[in-house]
Design a protein around this motif. Structure first.
Motif, PDB file in Angstrom:
ATOM      1  N   LYS A   1      -0.303 -11.285  10.107  1.00  0.00           N
ATOM      2  CA  LYS A   1      -1.599 -11.350   9.556  1.00  0.00           C
ATOM      3  C   LYS A   1      -1.706  -9.978   8.532  1.00  0.00           C
ATOM      4  O   LYS A   1      -2.121 -10.469   7.207  1.00  0.00           O
ATOM      5  CB  LYS A   1      -2.585 -11.062  10.420  1.00  0.00           C
ATOM      6  N   LEU A   2      -1.152  -9.208   8.520  1.00  0.00           N
ATOM      7  CA  LEU A   2      -1.186  -7.904   7.542  1.00  0.00           C
ATOM      8  C   LEU A   2      -0.523  -8.452   6.402  1.00  0.00           C
ATOM      9  O   LEU A   2      -0.704  -7.949   5.102  1.00  0.00           O
ATOM     10  CB  LEU A   2      -0.922  -6.620   8.374  1.00  0.00           C
ATOM     11  N   ILE A   3       0.856  -8.825   6.787  1.00  0.00           N
ATOM     12  CA  ILE A   3       1.844  -9.186   5.669  1.00  0.00           C
ATOM     13  C   ILE A   3       1.054 -10.120   4.697  1.00  0.00           C
ATOM     14  O   ILE A   3       1.019 -10.068   3.440  1.00  0.00           O
ATOM     15  CB  ILE A   3       3.040  -9.716   6.215  1.00  0.00           C
TER      16      ILE A   3
ATOM     17  N   LEU B   1      -8.811  -8.664  14.870  1.00  0.00           N
ATOM     18  CA  LEU B   1      -9.881  -8.615  14.065  1.00  0.00           C
ATOM     19  C   LEU B   1      -9.967  -7.241  13.271  1.00  0.00           C
ATOM     20  O   LEU B   1     -10.373  -7.249  12.059  1.00  0.00           O
ATOM     21  CB  LEU B   1     -10.968  -8.375  14.790  1.00  0.00           C
ATOM     22  N   LEU B   2      -9.614  -6.198  13.647  1.00  0.00           N
ATOM     23  CA  LEU B   2      -9.593  -4.949  13.076  1.00  0.00           C
ATOM     24  C   LEU B   2      -8.625  -4.990  11.888  1.00  0.00           C
ATOM     25  O   LEU B   2      -8.891  -4.696  10.669  1.00  0.00           O
ATOM     26  CB  LEU B   2      -8.690  -3.958  13.925  1.00  0.00           C
ATOM     27  N   VAL B   3      -7.389  -5.681  12.082  1.00  0.00           N
ATOM     28  CA  VAL B   3      -6.362  -5.838  11.002  1.00  0.00           C
ATOM     29  C   VAL B   3      -6.834  -6.835   9.789  1.00  0.00           C
ATOM     30  O   VAL B   3      -6.833  -6.213   8.786  1.00  0.00           O
ATOM     31  CB  VAL B   3      -4.957  -6.335  11.468  1.00  0.00           C
TER      32      VAL B   3
ATOM     33  N   TRP C   1      12.144   3.232  17.659  1.00  0.00           N
ATOM     34  CA  TRP C   1      12.011   3.337  16.352  1.00  0.00           C
ATOM     35  C   TRP C   1      12.922   4.746  16.284  1.00  0.00           C
ATOM     36  O   TRP C   1      13.684   4.867  15.272  1.00  0.00           O
ATOM     37  CB  TRP C   1      10.584   4.017  16.085  1.00  0.00           C
ATOM     38  N   ARG C   2      12.996   5.450  17.237  1.00  0.00           N
ATOM     39  CA  ARG C   2      13.979   6.629  17.183  1.00  0.00           C
ATOM     40  C   ARG C   2      13.683   7.668  15.969  1.00  0.00           C
ATOM     41  O   ARG C   2      12.378   7.931  15.621  1.00  0.00           O
ATOM     42  CB  ARG C   2      15.428   6.351  17.350  1.00  0.00           C
ATOM     43  N   ASP C   3      14.754   7.669  15.117  1.00  0.00           N
ATOM     44  CA  ASP C   3      14.787   8.634  14.007  1.00  0.00           C
ATOM     45  C   ASP C   3      14.293   7.874  12.645  1.00  0.00           C
ATOM     46  O   ASP C   3      14.272   8.397  11.525  1.00  0.00           O
ATOM     47  CB  ASP C   3      15.970   9.228  13.689  1.00  0.00           C
ATOM     48  N   THR C   4      13.916   6.677  12.717  1.00  0.00           N
ATOM     49  CA  THR C   4      13.318   5.697  11.487  1.00  0.00           C
ATOM     50  C   THR C   4      12.384   6.483  10.902  1.00  0.00           C
ATOM     51  O   THR C   4      11.297   6.862  11.412  1.00  0.00           O
ATOM     52  CB  THR C   4      13.225   4.389  11.986  1.00  0.00           C
ATOM     53  N   ALA C   5      12.469   6.604   9.540  1.00  0.00           N
ATOM     54  CA  ALA C   5      11.397   7.197   8.697  1.00  0.00           C
ATOM     55  C   ALA C   5      11.213   6.601   7.539  1.00  0.00           C
ATOM     56  O   ALA C   5      12.124   5.586   6.978  1.00  0.00           O
ATOM     57  CB  ALA C   5      11.856   8.529   8.602  1.00  0.00           C
ATOM     58  N   VAL C   6      10.150   6.695   6.974  1.00  0.00           N
ATOM     59  CA  VAL C   6       9.803   6.480   5.603  1.00  0.00           C
ATOM     60  C   VAL C   6       9.410   7.689   4.637  1.00  0.00           C
ATOM     61  O   VAL C   6       8.819   8.496   5.107  1.00  0.00           O
ATOM     62  CB  VAL C   6       8.767   5.174   5.476  1.00  0.00           C
ATOM     63  N   ASP C   7       9.499   7.535   3.300  1.00  0.00           N
ATOM     64  CA  ASP C   7       9.184   8.796   2.391  1.00  0.00           C
ATOM     65  C   ASP C   7       7.955   8.317   1.847  1.00  0.00           C
ATOM     66  O   ASP C   7       7.654   7.114   1.100  1.00  0.00           O
ATOM     67  CB  ASP C   7      10.185   8.836   1.372  1.00  0.00           C
ATOM     68  N   LEU C   8       6.876   9.259   1.734  1.00  0.00           N
ATOM     69  CA  LEU C   8       5.497   8.922   1.154  1.00  0.00           C
ATOM     70  C   LEU C   8       5.441  10.013   0.204  1.00  0.00           C
ATOM     71  O   LEU C   8       5.560  11.177   0.444  1.00  0.00           O
ATOM     72  CB  LEU C   8       4.294   9.168   2.149  1.00  0.00           C
ATOM     73  N   SER C   9       5.083   9.625  -1.104  1.00  0.00           N
ATOM     74  CA  SER C   9       5.021  10.422  -2.356  1.00  0.00           C
ATOM     75  C   SER C   9       3.755  11.321  -2.273  1.00  0.00           C
ATOM     76  O   SER C   9       3.746  12.125  -3.038  1.00  0.00           O
ATOM     77  CB  SER C   9       5.292   9.590  -3.512  1.00  0.00           C
ATOM     78  N   SER C  10       2.731  10.910  -1.510  1.00  0.00           N
ATOM     79  CA  SER C  10       1.453  11.349  -1.346  1.00  0.00           C
ATOM     80  C   SER C  10       0.837  11.241  -0.091  1.00  0.00           C
ATOM     81  O   SER C  10       1.372  10.583   0.714  1.00  0.00           O
ATOM     82  CB  SER C  10       0.659  10.785  -2.474  1.00  0.00           C
ATOM     83  N   ALA C  11      -0.131  11.853   0.277  1.00  0.00           N
ATOM     84  CA  ALA C  11      -0.812  11.984   1.354  1.00  0.00           C
ATOM     85  C   ALA C  11      -1.338  10.608   1.696  1.00  0.00           C
ATOM     86  O   ALA C  11      -2.190  10.166   0.419  1.00  0.00           O
ATOM     87  CB  ALA C  11      -1.854  13.057   1.396  1.00  0.00           C
ATOM     88  N   MET C  12      -1.421   9.987   2.856  1.00  0.00           N
ATOM     89  CA  MET C  12      -1.898   8.686   2.937  1.00  0.00           C
ATOM     90  C   MET C  12      -2.910   8.454   4.349  1.00  0.00           C
ATOM     91  O   MET C  12      -2.436   9.398   5.128  1.00  0.00           O
ATOM     92  CB  MET C  12      -0.840   7.464   2.780  1.00  0.00           C
ATOM     93  N   ARG C  13      -3.823   7.574   4.033  1.00  0.00           N
ATOM     94  CA  ARG C  13      -4.673   7.418   5.294  1.00  0.00           C
ATOM     95  C   ARG C  13      -4.166   6.045   5.764  1.00  0.00           C
ATOM     96  O   ARG C  13      -4.442   5.135   4.842  1.00  0.00           O
ATOM     97  CB  ARG C  13      -6.059   7.602   5.033  1.00  0.00           C
ATOM     98  N   ASP C  14      -4.178   5.760   7.161  1.00  0.00           N
ATOM     99  CA  ASP C  14      -4.246   4.479   7.740  1.00  0.00           C
ATOM    100  C   ASP C  14      -5.525   3.960   7.841  1.00  0.00           C
ATOM    101  O   ASP C  14      -6.266   4.218   8.575  1.00  0.00           O
ATOM    102  CB  ASP C  14      -3.491   4.481   9.069  1.00  0.00           C
ATOM    103  N   GLU C  15      -5.724   2.591   7.371  1.00  0.00           N
ATOM    104  CA  GLU C  15      -7.002   2.009   7.222  1.00  0.00           C
ATOM    105  C   GLU C  15      -7.412   1.313   8.691  1.00  0.00           C
ATOM    106  O   GLU C  15      -8.536   1.243   9.098  1.00  0.00           O
ATOM    107  CB  GLU C  15      -6.931   0.913   6.183  1.00  0.00           C
ATOM    108  N   LEU C  16      -6.329   1.291   9.427  1.00  0.00           N
ATOM    109  CA  LEU C  16      -6.566   0.912  10.857  1.00  0.00           C
ATOM    110  C   LEU C  16      -7.226   1.847  11.815  1.00  0.00           C
ATOM    111  O   LEU C  16      -8.100   1.607  12.468  1.00  0.00           O
ATOM    112  CB  LEU C  16      -5.340  -0.036  11.344  1.00  0.00           C
TER     113      LEU C  16
END
Length: 770
Positions: A606-608, A665-667, A723-738
């Motif tokens: 749904k989100l994709i 419904l939230l998504v 997920w263990r050590d899985t990570a992503v790099d965010l270039s700025s501060a972000m907020r989860d809409e969910l």
């Protein structure tokens, strides 16, 4: 031209009219929807639940709310800043009840002298000046005809009498013989009809909108909608059935003043929408297939192929290419032979081909066609290749095929025009409506518009297709469920888990076959996958699906010659799901073991879909779980009140638990609202790469400020330790809409971001004072 940020499809009918739709506009606005998307609303066969059997194109259907209902809906949409998209049906009209269709009634009463004679595609010479109508139980039933109230009657069927064709005392048979139509046995429809139909549906007669006068009259009401500002865009049903789709779309653009237009076009792998099509894109089946396949585990393919080989008893899994050649040829020689024979009659005598030989060659070429149709000169190379393959498969037809090819390549010939209209019919009936019920290794893969041999997609290929979609078709629709899907989105999301646990599924199916055996192994696989995908479901729903699926497959029973013994066995198997505690336990155990993974797939899909390039559509009710099966199951009523109440709770700050209906419904609501209110966050497409042990379980992309993160292959993720050590790099501060949680900037843990839900929709908060 106004472009929707999103749409929401509503099925308009007598039980849910345009007035009812107008009353739901405030909820749709709150949900985040930009445009209301309506199923066909022109006057249709009385009691029609879908509206594709239009009987009078001159007015909005009174049963669906009439012109006042459309006005009410349009006003409600305008008051909430929303647009209106309407589905129209240019290829055919409904003729099941002649008195309801003034065009058809006139044609039957007056024949070639009717003002509507040019509107229908009739081969008068083949019918010896009469239209053959296949309604009789047998040809002997002509003796059951009666003349009543100035009409010819056959039970509940009513037909007009030609002027001067009846005198008091005449026998009904004699009267019938004087009409411009001939009532014949329904069994003769396959090979002896002389009017173009929609596929093999004799109660849907093709119309010739390539004629300017026919186009104008058939679209007069549609033109009014745009002239009066009631509607903003159109969805065009089945353009492949038209003689000149590109020309039709140009006329439609002119008629609507350049409005937003989508076509219900199925694109095969590698096929692109013809550049001369004056439209913004398709209705999204291609997008549906891409979303499904990024959530299917490629590692399950070998095991499911082995299971398929075992069920078939051949030692080899089904050969899909050979299967669809066979099913298409079966359709061309069977329920659509009337259309093939008409093509054969269009071959000039000077070419020296007997009708049967020409028909054999034409059917072989169509069976070899890799796409729905050509749009000459576009597709000429595809036609040549199909002829080469047909000749290679049937060397005895090589000369005949070579004789036909120049005719089929010349767009000025009647046979070339009609061939293009016919090849798509055979593809639809032979592939979607037959082979898709026979190729059963994984039900997710046999969805409308999909290529079943493409088992899954890598993240790299998915990103490649999304970048291309963003560049080439940014205004095309995306979807997950429609009124035509064989299984709705959340049924497929659960079935997709089977690819991650093929051993568990093999054991489950084996037990089910022991407890409630179905003698057709591949069909048993299809059936029990559907049961699991739709569970919990009512007995009535599953029995309806089982019968339809078995007859569509056509291996062990058919619509025209039902195998009562086989169908009784299938019925007993479905009953066992409810009546035999052992069978119920097997089903519920598998569902329980996979439910969390299925819910993860549902939210990810749904989100994709809602954030990928394109204009997302939400099919009615699918903001909750949508586990419907094929029509009419997927047109069941929607409980909007329940959804409104749940949305209000979400807006009060209540975060639902993961895996619940409310989490979907939230998504849905948060993604729709973001797309509508912040379009600038969705103006590009950049893949986002993860690092760490489980990086392959994350699909992530940045749309230009809105960042989608979605879990893929959740069963494997759990088995591998999370997920263990899985990570992503965010270039700025972000907020989860969910969740409202903030993350970054810098390297952030995926386990932290996806700690509440298997998906996240992140938006940059730089400069956000909230």
């Amino acid at each position: 031209m106004r472009i929707p940020a999103s749409t929401y499809r509503l099925q308009i009918r007598r039980s849910f009219t345009l007035f009812d739709a107008a009353a739901k506009v405030p909820y749709l606005k709150s949900l985040g929807v930009d445009w209301v998307y309506l199923s066909p609303i022109l006057t249709a066969e009385q009691g029609s639940d879908h509206g594709y059997d239009v009987t009078d194109p001159s007015a909005v259907d009174p049963e669906r709310g009439g012109p006042d209902g459309l006005l009410a809906l349009s006003r409600a949409a305008r008051e909430h800043g929303m647009g209106v998209l309407v589905d129209i049906v240019p290829n055919h009209v409904g003729v099941a009840s002649p008195p309801q269709n003034p065009w058809w009634w006139s044609l039957l009463a007056e024949g070639r002298d009717s003002r509507y004679a040019d509107a229908f595609d009739v081969d008068w010479d083949f019918g010896r000046g009469r239209i053959r109508i296949p309604v009789l139980g047998s040809d002997d039933d002509v003796d059951q005809l009666k003349v009543t109230d100035g009409e010819l009657r056959y039970y509940d069927h009513r037909f007009p009498l030609a002027a001067g064709s009846y005198t008091e005392g005449d026998s009904p048979r004699a009267v019938h013989d004087r009409q411009h139509y001939e009532l014949v046995s329904w069994r003769r429809a396959d090979s002896e009809l002389n009017y173009r139909r929609f596929f093999a549906v004799s109660t849907l007669a093709g119309i010739r909108v390539e004629d300017p006068k026919v186009f104008e009259e058939a679209h007069a009401e549609v033109a009014r909608w745009f002239r009066e500002g009631l509607v903003d865009g159109l969805r065009v049903d089945h353009p492949d059935g038209l003689a000149d789709p590109a020309g039709y779309l140009r006329w439609l653009k002119d008629l609507t003043g350049g409005a937003y237009v989508l076509v219900e076009k199925i694109l095969e792998p590698g096929e692109v929408l013809p550049g001369e099509f004056a439209c913004e894109g398709t209705t999204g089946y291609d997008a549906l297939a891409e979303v499904d396949r990024i959530l299917v585990d490629p590692a399950g393919e070998a095991a499911l192929d082995a299971l398929d080989a075992q069920l078939r008893g051949t030692g080899e899994p089904a050969d899909y290419a050979a299967m669809i050649r066979g099913t298409k040829r079966m359709i061309a020689d069977g329920i659509l032979r009337s259309e093939v024979l008409r093509l054969a009659r269009l071959v000039p005598d000077s070419h020296g081909l007997a009708e049967d030989q020409a028909a054999d060659a034409i059917a072989e070429i169509i069976a070899s066609f890799p796409v729905y149709r050509s749009y000459l000169p576009v597709g000429a190379e595809v036609l040549k290749e199909a002829c080469e393959q047909a000749a290679a498969h049937r060397p005895d037809l090589e000369v005949a095929i070579g004789t036909l090819l120049p005719l089929l390549l010349d767009p000025t010939t009647a046979i070339a025009v009609r061939f293009q209209q016919t090849s798509g019919m055979v593809m639809a009936k032979g592939v979607e409506d037959t082979a898709f019920y026979r190729y059963t290794r994984l039900g997710t893969l046999t969805e409308v518009g999909a290529e079943p041999t493409e088992f899954s997609l890598t993240t790299e290929e998915f990103h490649h297709r999304m970048r291309r979609r963003h560049e080439e078709l940014p205004e095309s629709m995306t979807t997950l469920s429609t009124h035509d899907t064989k299984r709705s989105e959340d049924a497929r999301a659960r079935i997709s888990v089977i690819a991650e646990v093929p051993g568990d599924w093999t054991a489950t199916l084996t037990t089910l076959q022991e407890l409630a055996p179905v003698p057709d192994g591949p069909f048993a696989n299809l059936l029990w996958q559907a049961v699991v995908g739709a569970w919990p479901a009512s007995r009535e729903r599953l029995q309806g699906y089982a019968q339809k699926a078995a007859r569509e497959a056509g291996n062990s029973t058919t619509w025209t010659e039902p195998n009562e013994e086989f169908e009784a066995t299938v019925k007993a198997a479905v009953d066992a799901a409810f009546d035999d505690a052992r069978v119920t336990a097997v089903i519920e155990d598998f569902v329980a073991r996979t439910d969390a993974f299925a819910a993860s797939n549902s939210l990810a899909a749904k989100l994709i879909q809602l954030t990928m390039p394109g204009v997302p559509d939400v099919y009615q009710g699918s903001e909750f779980w949508e586990r419907s099966l094929t029509d009419p199951d997927n047109r069941r009523p929607v409980d909007f009140a329940q959804r409104e109440e749940e949305l209000a709770r979400l807006d009060d700050g209540l975060l639902p638990a993961a895996g619940t209906e409310a989490s979907k419904l939230l998504v849905t609501s948060r993604a729709l609202r973001l797309r509508r209110d912040n379009p600038g966050l969705f103006d590009s497409y950049v893949p986002v790469e993860a690092s760490g042990a489980a990086a392959g379980h994350l699909l992530a992309f940045d749309r230009g400020g809105a960042l989608t993160l979605a879990t893929r292959l959740p069963a494997g993720l759990e088995a591998d330790g999370g997920w263990r050590d899985t990570a992503v790099d965010l270039s700025s501060a972000m907020r989860d809409e969910l969740t409202g949680k903030s993350h970054g900037p810098g390297t952030v843990s995926v386990a932290d971001v996806l700690g509440t839900y298997p998906v996240a929709l992140l938006v940059t908060t730089d400069g956000d004072d909230s």
